[in-house]
Scaffold this motif. Structure first.
Motif, PDB file in Angstrom:
ATOM      1  N   SER A 170      18.396  23.145   0.877  1.00  0.00           N
ATOM      2  CA  SER A 170      18.385  24.578   0.559  1.00  0.00           C
ATOM      3  C   SER A 170      18.455  24.873  -0.934  1.00  0.00           C
ATOM      4  O   SER A 170      17.673  25.707  -1.424  1.00  0.00           O
ATOM      5  CB  SER A 170      19.540  25.283   1.290  1.00  0.00           C
ATOM      6  OG  SER A 170      19.387  25.186   2.687  1.00  0.00           O
ATOM      7  N   PRO A 171      19.365  24.266  -1.712  1.00  0.00           N
ATOM      8  CA  PRO A 171      19.388  24.581  -3.151  1.00  0.00           C
ATOM      9  C   PRO A 171      18.090  24.225  -3.860  1.00  0.00           C
ATOM     10  O   PRO A 171      17.636  24.971  -4.739  1.00  0.00           O
ATOM     11  CB  PRO A 171      20.565  23.732  -3.674  1.00  0.00           C
ATOM     12  CG  PRO A 171      21.383  23.419  -2.486  1.00  0.00           C
ATOM     13  CD  PRO A 171      20.439  23.328  -1.344  1.00  0.00           C
ATOM     14  N   THR A 172      17.479  23.093  -3.484  1.00  0.00           N
ATOM     15  CA  THR A 172      16.207  22.716  -4.100  1.00  0.00           C
ATOM     16  C   THR A 172      15.121  23.728  -3.761  1.00  0.00           C
ATOM     17  O   THR A 172      14.349  24.145  -4.630  1.00  0.00           O
ATOM     18  CB  THR A 172      15.783  21.316  -3.632  1.00  0.00           C
ATOM     19  OG1 THR A 172      16.796  20.374  -3.991  1.00  0.00           O
ATOM     20  CG2 THR A 172      14.462  20.907  -4.258  1.00  0.00           C
ATOM     21  N   LEU A 173      15.065  24.130  -2.500  1.00  0.00           N
ATOM     22  CA  LEU A 173      14.076  25.120  -2.078  1.00  0.00           C
ATOM     23  C   LEU A 173      14.294  26.441  -2.804  1.00  0.00           C
ATOM     24  O   LEU A 173      13.340  27.063  -3.288  1.00  0.00           O
ATOM     25  CB  LEU A 173      14.171  25.317  -0.567  1.00  0.00           C
ATOM     26  CG  LEU A 173      13.191  26.299   0.065  1.00  0.00           C
ATOM     27  CD1 LEU A 173      11.762  25.837  -0.139  1.00  0.00           C
ATOM     28  CD2 LEU A 173      13.497  26.457   1.555  1.00  0.00           C
ATOM     29  N   ALA A 174      15.553  26.873  -2.895  1.00  0.00           N
ATOM     30  CA  ALA A 174      15.852  28.127  -3.587  1.00  0.00           C
ATOM     31  C   ALA A 174      15.484  28.042  -5.064  1.00  0.00           C
ATOM     32  O   ALA A 174      15.005  29.026  -5.650  1.00  0.00           O
ATOM     33  CB  ALA A 174      17.335  28.456  -3.428  1.00  0.00           C
ATOM     34  N   THR A 175      15.701  26.885  -5.674  1.00  0.00           N
ATOM     35  CA  THR A 175      15.337  26.708  -7.084  1.00  0.00           C
ATOM     36  C   THR A 175      13.829  26.795  -7.278  1.00  0.00           C
ATOM     37  O   THR A 175      13.340  27.468  -8.200  1.00  0.00           O
ATOM     38  CB  THR A 175      15.846  25.350  -7.599  1.00  0.00           C
ATOM     39  OG1 THR A 175      17.270  25.293  -7.455  1.00  0.00           O
ATOM     40  CG2 THR A 175      15.496  25.158  -9.063  1.00  0.00           C
ATOM     41  N   MET A 176      13.087  26.124  -6.407  1.00  0.00           N
ATOM     42  CA  MET A 176      11.628  26.156  -6.505  1.00  0.00           C
ATOM     43  C   MET A 176      11.105  27.585  -6.424  1.00  0.00           C
ATOM     44  O   MET A 176      10.320  28.032  -7.267  1.00  0.00           O
ATOM     45  CB  MET A 176      11.003  25.308  -5.381  1.00  0.00           C
ATOM     46  CG  MET A 176      11.243  23.832  -5.490  1.00  0.00           C
ATOM     47  SD  MET A 176      10.808  22.936  -3.975  1.00  0.00           S
ATOM     48  CE  MET A 176       9.071  23.292  -3.850  1.00  0.00           C
ATOM     49  N   ILE A 177      11.536  28.304  -5.399  1.00  0.00           N
ATOM     50  CA  ILE A 177      11.034  29.665  -5.186  1.00  0.00           C
ATOM     51  C   ILE A 177      11.547  30.595  -6.284  1.00  0.00           C
ATOM     52  O   ILE A 177      10.798  31.429  -6.811  1.00  0.00           O
ATOM     53  CB  ILE A 177      11.466  30.184  -3.808  1.00  0.00           C
ATOM     54  CG1 ILE A 177      11.015  29.230  -2.718  1.00  0.00           C
ATOM     55  CG2 ILE A 177      10.903  31.586  -3.571  1.00  0.00           C
ATOM     56  CD1 ILE A 177       9.547  28.925  -2.738  1.00  0.00           C
ATOM     57  N   GLY A 178      12.816  30.450  -6.651  1.00  0.00           N
ATOM     58  CA  GLY A 178      13.391  31.334  -7.669  1.00  0.00           C
ATOM     59  C   GLY A 178      12.707  31.197  -9.014  1.00  0.00           C
ATOM     60  O   GLY A 178      12.414  32.199  -9.678  1.00  0.00           O
ATOM     61  N   LEU A 227      15.559  31.660 -15.472  1.00  0.00           N
ATOM     62  CA  LEU A 227      16.697  30.745 -15.445  1.00  0.00           C
ATOM     63  C   LEU A 227      17.981  31.495 -15.127  1.00  0.00           C
ATOM     64  O   LEU A 227      18.802  31.036 -14.311  1.00  0.00           O
ATOM     65  CB  LEU A 227      16.807  30.024 -16.784  1.00  0.00           C
ATOM     66  CG  LEU A 227      17.868  28.919 -16.867  1.00  0.00           C
ATOM     67  CD1 LEU A 227      17.584  27.831 -15.847  1.00  0.00           C
ATOM     68  CD2 LEU A 227      17.907  28.328 -18.275  1.00  0.00           C
ATOM     69  N   PHE A 228      18.191  32.660 -15.767  1.00  0.00           N
ATOM     70  CA  PHE A 228      19.346  33.503 -15.462  1.00  0.00           C
ATOM     71  C   PHE A 228      19.411  33.777 -13.963  1.00  0.00           C
ATOM     72  O   PHE A 228      20.456  33.625 -13.322  1.00  0.00           O
ATOM     73  CB  PHE A 228      19.237  34.836 -16.217  1.00  0.00           C
ATOM     74  CG  PHE A 228      20.030  34.897 -17.484  1.00  0.00           C
ATOM     75  CD1 PHE A 228      21.261  35.534 -17.531  1.00  0.00           C
ATOM     76  CD2 PHE A 228      19.555  34.336 -18.647  1.00  0.00           C
ATOM     77  CE1 PHE A 228      21.985  35.602 -18.700  1.00  0.00           C
ATOM     78  CE2 PHE A 228      20.264  34.391 -19.825  1.00  0.00           C
ATOM     79  CZ  PHE A 228      21.496  35.032 -19.857  1.00  0.00           C
ATOM     80  N   CYS A 229      18.284  34.232 -13.424  1.00  0.00           N
ATOM     81  CA  CYS A 229      18.247  34.664 -12.024  1.00  0.00           C
ATOM     82  C   CYS A 229      18.483  33.509 -11.069  1.00  0.00           C
ATOM     83  O   CYS A 229      19.181  33.666 -10.057  1.00  0.00           O
ATOM     84  CB  CYS A 229      16.913  35.344 -11.726  1.00  0.00           C
ATOM     85  SG  CYS A 229      16.621  36.849 -12.688  1.00  0.00           S
ATOM     86  N   VAL A 230      17.915  32.346 -11.372  1.00  0.00           N
ATOM     87  CA  VAL A 230      18.084  31.194 -10.483  1.00  0.00           C
ATOM     88  C   VAL A 230      19.534  30.723 -10.483  1.00  0.00           C
ATOM     89  O   VAL A 230      20.097  30.406  -9.417  1.00  0.00           O
ATOM     90  CB  VAL A 230      17.131  30.057 -10.897  1.00  0.00           C
ATOM     91  CG1 VAL A 230      17.516  28.748 -10.204  1.00  0.00           C
ATOM     92  CG2 VAL A 230      15.697  30.416 -10.558  1.00  0.00           C
ATOM     93  N   ILE A 231      20.155  30.663 -11.647  1.00  0.00           N
ATOM     94  CA  ILE A 231      21.556  30.217 -11.706  1.00  0.00           C
ATOM     95  C   ILE A 231      22.452  31.162 -10.913  1.00  0.00           C
ATOM     96  O   ILE A 231      23.328  30.731 -10.148  1.00  0.00           O
ATOM     97  CB  ILE A 231      22.019  30.117 -13.173  1.00  0.00           C
ATOM     98  CG1 ILE A 231      21.263  28.997 -13.888  1.00  0.00           C
ATOM     99  CG2 ILE A 231      23.517  29.856 -13.241  1.00  0.00           C
ATOM    100  CD1 ILE A 231      21.561  28.903 -15.370  1.00  0.00           C
TER     101      ILE A 231
END
Length: 779
Positions: free
Chosen positions: A250-258, A227-231
């Motif tokens: 893009s933010p949704t994709l980055a959240t999924m992968i992160g 969670l730290f890293c994704v935020i």
């Protein structure tokens, strides 16, 4: 093929300085409060910067060099009012003709024309039109205002809608249903909210970790660090969006992968750390050793994922390349968190990491193949390990061909739908009925036909044609546009104000996402229009939003094989450089491609064939969004390397110690199966949770990635890999001498350098045969 020689017996390593990863892990564990405070400060600082300077996400992209872009440029040059970006405002009244509100309609059009970035707005009551072409229906109760913008309306920002709403307020006050289509409809869609998906994914991850490892702290720690890293990653992405154009997904994709890789990477370190504690190390030393060993695997896996995502730039389309960049941002923060924040939390927890438990804590069983295993899931001391996974591995060893054929059959069956894949662009008809663009789409389809939602603008540039020949050319071109298959209607060609360009509009008999519309667009651009002006110097184009989507599809279809070749080639080289086994690298590439093909088949069956699509909130069947296979391939190929490297590194480690290839496979499977299974279940739950999103593309990516990871971690990693490695035997680690000399020396997992006997390497003497285990590089 020369047979690799078995390594010499393991010898103790001499004391040497600690590697930088181990020093980093020990320092972070020893100064846990400082590291955590630094991360909190970075998180807060990034949030402040994001709030002040973050850019907007937009689906605005251009396709330079395509015929649709050339056509748009010609229109802008010769008729600026016709060359903008159009969007429809759809009006309907079930009780009376719209002529009853002509005053309000005229006022609304005038107010729209005064808005910033509006080039023109067309009053449907004052535009003469042929039947079935619009913009006024035959019964007079449905119409659409065509608004042309100087920029794509979807890029104007949510505040812009307030002006549009004010302009059409008199119509709504008069009882007229007003909905926005096209770019305005996209602008009016609610902001995507992935919080529910994240909560579902996190909840399932906690349950999986508690059941798999028994410790509350060990279950929560990977989630907190992820969670730290994704935020932090999302804040960085927002700042990058101020300089680059990133798609709205893009933010949704980055959240999924992160979230997926962040939990995985932290889990690998926590598992190794807890085993070190069980083996008697103090917390600081255990965290340092875990960072030195598993942290190196995390670095290598993260780099492999980033390399795979970077392969998307080979498409030559900035829209796709930036999607890969968006996902790579959270991968970078996940790696950084794994080698700094995770050791800090481990140091802070100390020996109390397993104090709160739901059952007897389990770490990873380690030890010599066939010998004593560490941890509480170990085997018999001095005898054959008793673990269920070890017994399973022995069954694979006894019947490798049976397991190999079974796994290939499963993948082949799942991949069958792939052969009927239809790439395309999902139109507004697939959106939820609560969306204004969906209502506008349905209203237009009912009144004017489904093709009215995706008109094609036909452009004939006759600037190089002599004035005297232009009337004959216009007549010839109009005759050539008669009776076009799959065209519901084509308006007459009309000249621009300067007379240099002829313009017409074509409507398909099908919806924009239908394959017949794609075929009509290509037929008009490649055959019908050029033939209609043959013998003259005129040039023809088909442009508009639908034509641009077809050009985008053509580019993606042509370049997808190149992207696959680049990503597979790079991953092949990474595996070869790490494990020095030519057949191991070939096996990894082939099996990963097979597993991705199977996941493609699942996506096609659900969305294109409609098998379960309605249960996911998809209205009817839809084509596969053109860039989804490309994104899935890069992401899944990179993520699958996590498990590939994690399992192969343990097989390789046991092979270096014993020289027994078959026992090494069984040993590696026994000590990694639980971690791989839990990590895969977590990633599957994170990805699958995004199928509840309202965006169809997000649903596709979520389901596709979840299916890919599930297939990869079960059929491939726990069935095909052991079977193939057993069949390859010693040949798996063979590499020609000339290739071994030119390859860089990488390593899947680091080794302790403090003389503690961990991961001792074996040197290669002058008499060693090709492919004999080489001295591992040291951190």
């Amino acid at each position: 093929m020369p047979q690799p020689q078995a390594p010499e017996p393991k010898t103790a390593s001499s004391p040497a300085r600690k590697g930088w990863l181990r020093r980093t892990g020990e320092w972070c564990a020893e100064h846990a409060v400082v590291v955590i405070m630094l991360w909190l400060a970075a998180l807060a600082g990034l949030q402040v910067l994001h709030h002040s300077y973050a850019g907007e996400y937009s689906d605005d992209f251009s396709l330079p060099g395509t015929q649709s872009q050339h056509g748009l440029d010609v229109l802008k040059a010769h008729e600026p009012l016709a060359g903008g970006y159009s969007s429809q405002i759809v009006l309907s009244d079930h009780d009376r003709p719209l002529t009853a509100v002509s005053g309000q309609l005229s006022a609304a059009v005038a107010a729209l024309q005064r808005l910033p970035d509006v080039l023109a707005a067309q009053d449907p009551l004052t535009v003469p039109s042929a039947p079935s072409v619009g913009p006024l229906s035959d019964d007079g109760r449905t119409a659409y205002i065509t608004v042309r913008f100087s920029v794509p309306p979807s890029t104007l920002g949510g505040d812009y809608l307030q002006g549009v709403d004010s302009a059409v307020a008199p119509l709504r006050a008069a009882g007229v249903q007003v909905d926005y289509g096209g770019g305005l409809g996209e602008l009016a869609q609610p902001e995507p909210n992935d919080r529910l998906s994240e909560i579902v994914g996190f909840s399932v991850a906690i349950v999986v970790l508690l059941i798999g490892f028994g410790s509350v702290a060990a279950a929560v720690l990977p989630l907190i660090t992820a969670l730290f890293c994704v935020i932090c990653g999302l804040a960085l992405l927002g700042l990058l969006a101020s300089a680059f154009v990133f798609a709205t997904v893009s933010p949704t994709l980055a959240t999924m992968i992160g979230l997926g890789v962040g939990i995985d990477y932290a889990l690998f370190l926590v598992t190794r750390h807890r085993q070190n504690l069980m083996n008697g190390d103090d917390p600081i030393r255990a965290a340092g050793k875990a960072t030195a060993v598993s942290g190196h695997a995390v670095l290598l896996s993260g780099c492999t994922v980033i390399i795979a995502l970077s392969g998307l730039w080979v498409s030559g389309i900035g829209f796709i390349g930036t999607l890969g960049l968006a996902a790579a941002v959270t991968v970078v923060t996940a790696v950084a968190g794994a080698i700094t924040l995770v050791p800090a939390f481990l140091g802070l927890a100390g020996r109390h990491i397993d104090r709160l438990r739901v059952r007897t804590p389990i770490a990873e069983a380690d030890g010599e193949p066939g010998g004593e295993s560490g941890g509480e899931s170990g085997g018999e001391s001095g005898g054959e390990a008793r673990g269920s996974w070890h017994r399973y591995a022995q069954r694979v060893e006894r019947r490798p061909w049976w397991y190999l054929i079974s796994g290939v059959v499963v993948l082949a069956v799942l991949a069958i739908p792939l052969f009927s894949i239809q790439l395309g662009h999902i139109d507004d008809g697939a959106d939820p009925e609560s969306f204004t663009d969906r209502r506008a789409f349905d209203t237009m389809s009912a009144a004017f036909g489904p093709g009215s939602n995706g008109p094609l603008t036909l452009v004939v540039d006759q600037s190089a044609v002599p004035q005297a020949d232009r009337p004959a050319l216009a007549a010839q071109a109009q005759h050539g546009l008669a009776d076009v298959p799959d065209a519901a209607a084509i308006t007459p060609l009309t000249p621009t104000s300067d007379g240099d360009v002829l313009i017409a509009t074509a409507y398909s008999v099908a919806a924009p996402q239908d394959e017949r519309t794609t075929e009509l667009t290509n037929r008009l651009a490649d055959d019908i229009l050029p033939a209609a002006v043959s013998g003259s110097a005129a040039r023809t184009y088909v442009t508009g939003a639908t034509a641009a989507q077809v050009d985008f599809l053509d580019i993606v279809s042509r370049r997808l094989p190149l992207i696959i070749a680049v990503v597979v080639g790079l991953a092949f080289l990474v595996i070869l450089a790490v494990f020095r086994g030519l057949l191991v690298a070939i096996k990894a590439a082939v099996l990963n491609v097979l597993s991705i093909a199977a996941s493609y088949g699942v996506v096609v069956a659900v969305f294109q064939w409609g098998w379960g699509g309605p249960a996911l909130g998809v209205s009817g069947t839809v084509p596969i969004e053109s860039y989804v296979p490309m994104m899935m391939f890069a992401i899944v190929f990179g993520l699958s390397m996590d498990y590939e490297i994690f399992l192969l590194s343990r097989i390789h480690e046991a092979w270096l110690r014993t020289g027994d290839p078959k026992a090494s496979v069984a040993h590696a499977l026994e000590i990694t199966a639980r971690v791989i299974t839990c990590a895969a279940l977590i990633m599957v739950s994170v990805f699958a949770a995004f199928v509840i999103s309202d965006e169809i593309v997000v649903k596709m990516l979520g389901l596709g990635l979840a299916a890919s990871v599930l297939i990869d971690a079960t059929v491939v990693r726990l069935l095909l890999v052991p079977a193939v490695m057993t069949l390859l035997d010693r040949r798996a680690w063979w590499t020609p001498r000339w290739l071994d000399r030119v390859l860089p020396h990488l390593e899947a997992e680091g080794h302790d350098m403090a003389g503690e006997g961990e991961g001792t390497g074996l040197g290669r003497g002058a008499g060693d045969g090709p492919g004999a285990p080489a001295q591992p590089s040291r951190l």
